[in-house]
Motif scaffolding. Structure first.
Motif, PDB file in Angstrom:
ATOM      1  N   ARG A   1       0.813  -1.290   0.113  1.00 24.38           N
ATOM      2  CA  ARG A   1       0.033   0.062   0.023  1.00 24.38           C
ATOM      3  C   ARG A   1       0.803   1.334  -0.037  1.00 24.38           C
ATOM      4  N   ILE A   2       0.321   2.334  -0.072  1.00 22.25           N
ATOM      5  CA  ILE A   2       1.015   3.689  -0.356  1.00 22.25           C
ATOM      6  C   ILE A   2       1.330   3.843   0.908  1.00 22.25           C
ATOM      7  N   GLY A   3       2.612   4.417   1.433  1.00 20.05           N
ATOM      8  CA  GLY A   3       3.172   4.395   2.700  1.00 20.05           C
ATOM      9  C   GLY A   3       3.902   3.354   3.336  1.00 20.05           C
ATOM     10  N   ASP A   4       3.678   2.228   2.837  1.00 22.66           N
ATOM     11  CA  ASP A   4       4.620   1.037   3.242  1.00 22.66           C
ATOM     12  C   ASP A   4       6.082   1.263   2.818  1.00 22.66           C
ATOM     13  N   THR A   5       6.786   0.594   3.462  1.00 22.29           N
ATOM     14  CA  THR A   5       8.665   0.974   3.065  1.00 22.29           C
ATOM     15  C   THR A   5       8.994  -0.367   2.508  1.00 22.29           C
ATOM     16  N   VAL A   6       9.648  -0.117   1.301  1.00 31.31           N
ATOM     17  CA  VAL A   6      10.388  -1.179   0.593  1.00 31.31           C
ATOM     18  C   VAL A   6      12.058  -0.895   0.926  1.00 31.31           C
ATOM     19  N   THR A   7      12.590  -1.988   1.298  1.00 28.90           N
ATOM     20  CA  THR A   7      13.851  -1.909   1.343  1.00 28.90           C
ATOM     21  C   THR A   7      14.626  -2.771   0.479  1.00 28.90           C
ATOM     22  N   PHE A   8      15.658  -2.442  -0.458  1.00 29.08           N
ATOM     23  CA  PHE A   8      16.177  -3.256  -1.597  1.00 29.08           C
ATOM     24  C   PHE A   8      17.694  -3.393  -1.074  1.00 29.08           C
ATOM     25  N   SER A   9      18.321  -4.544  -0.909  1.00 28.07           N
ATOM     26  CA  SER A   9      19.680  -4.812  -0.287  1.00 28.07           C
ATOM     27  C   SER A   9      20.569  -5.840  -1.343  1.00 28.07           C
ATOM     28  N   MET A  10      21.620  -5.717  -0.847  1.00 30.90           N
ATOM     29  CA  MET A  10      22.557  -6.622  -1.878  1.00 30.90           C
ATOM     30  C   MET A  10      23.510  -7.366  -0.709  1.00 30.90           C
ATOM     31  N   GLN A  11      23.616  -8.694  -0.931  1.00 30.61           N
ATOM     32  CA  GLN A  11      24.623  -9.293  -0.233  1.00 30.61           C
ATOM     33  C   GLN A  11      26.127  -8.869  -0.644  1.00 30.61           C
ATOM     34  N   GLU A  12      27.124  -8.452   0.037  1.00 21.23           N
ATOM     35  CA  GLU A  12      28.367  -8.280  -0.804  1.00 21.23           C
ATOM     36  C   GLU A  12      29.294  -9.527  -0.859  1.00 21.23           C
ATOM     37  N   ASP A  13      29.741  -9.530  -1.959  1.00 21.01           N
ATOM     38  CA  ASP A  13      30.629 -10.603  -2.201  1.00 21.01           C
ATOM     39  C   ASP A  13      32.066 -10.569  -1.576  1.00 21.01           C
ATOM     40  N   GLU A  14      32.021 -11.316  -0.314  1.00 23.67           N
ATOM     41  CA  GLU A  14      33.276 -11.140   0.536  1.00 23.67           C
ATOM     42  C   GLU A  14      34.332 -11.745  -0.022  1.00 23.67           C
TER      43      GLU A  14
END
Length: 123
Positions: free
Chosen positions: A80-93
């Motif tokens: 819904r409008i106002g929900d928060t989406v977080t997009f992340s990436m796993q670092e290649d150690e």
């Protein structure tokens, strides 16, 4: 884990496409000379895999966005409008340059006894 972006969803994000900040393009491997790429990511709540097309304009301001696949995700998760989406990436150690591992998380802000609480969007 590197957070690429976090944003509160707008009407456009819910109805059409997820607009991305320009800095997100630094973390999405788009083939040279192309203006789109498939981005596979896991939903953090249940581990399901989702694939979105990341598109950028070929001329002028790139204005990146997740297009194909995004609206199916919105509907499946009842975002819904106002929900928060977080997009992340796993670092290649190991620094091996392998395929990036992306994660997407969705949270909803609720009020409980006057206190704002962010909670995971239901599966």
């Amino acid at each position: 884990m590197v957070v690429i972006f976090s944003k509160d969803l707008t009407k456009t994000d819910i109805d059409t496409r997820l607009t991305l900040p320009m800095r997100a393009l630094e973390h999405i491997r788009m083939p040279e000379g192309e203006n789109n790429a498939s981005v596979s990511c896991r939903y953090s709540n249940d581990g399901t895999e989702w694939t979105f097309r990341c598109y950028k304009r070929p001329n002028g301001h790139p204005k990146p966005a997740f297009t194909t696949g995004w609206l199916e995700f919105v509907r499946a998760k009842d975002l819904r409008i106002g929900d928060t989406v977080t997009f992340s990436m796993q670092e290649d150690e190991a620094g091996g340059g392998g395929a990036a591992q992306y994660t997407i998380r969705a949270e909803r802000t609720i009020r409980l006894l006057g206190t704002r609480i962010q909670t995971a969007v239901p599966i």
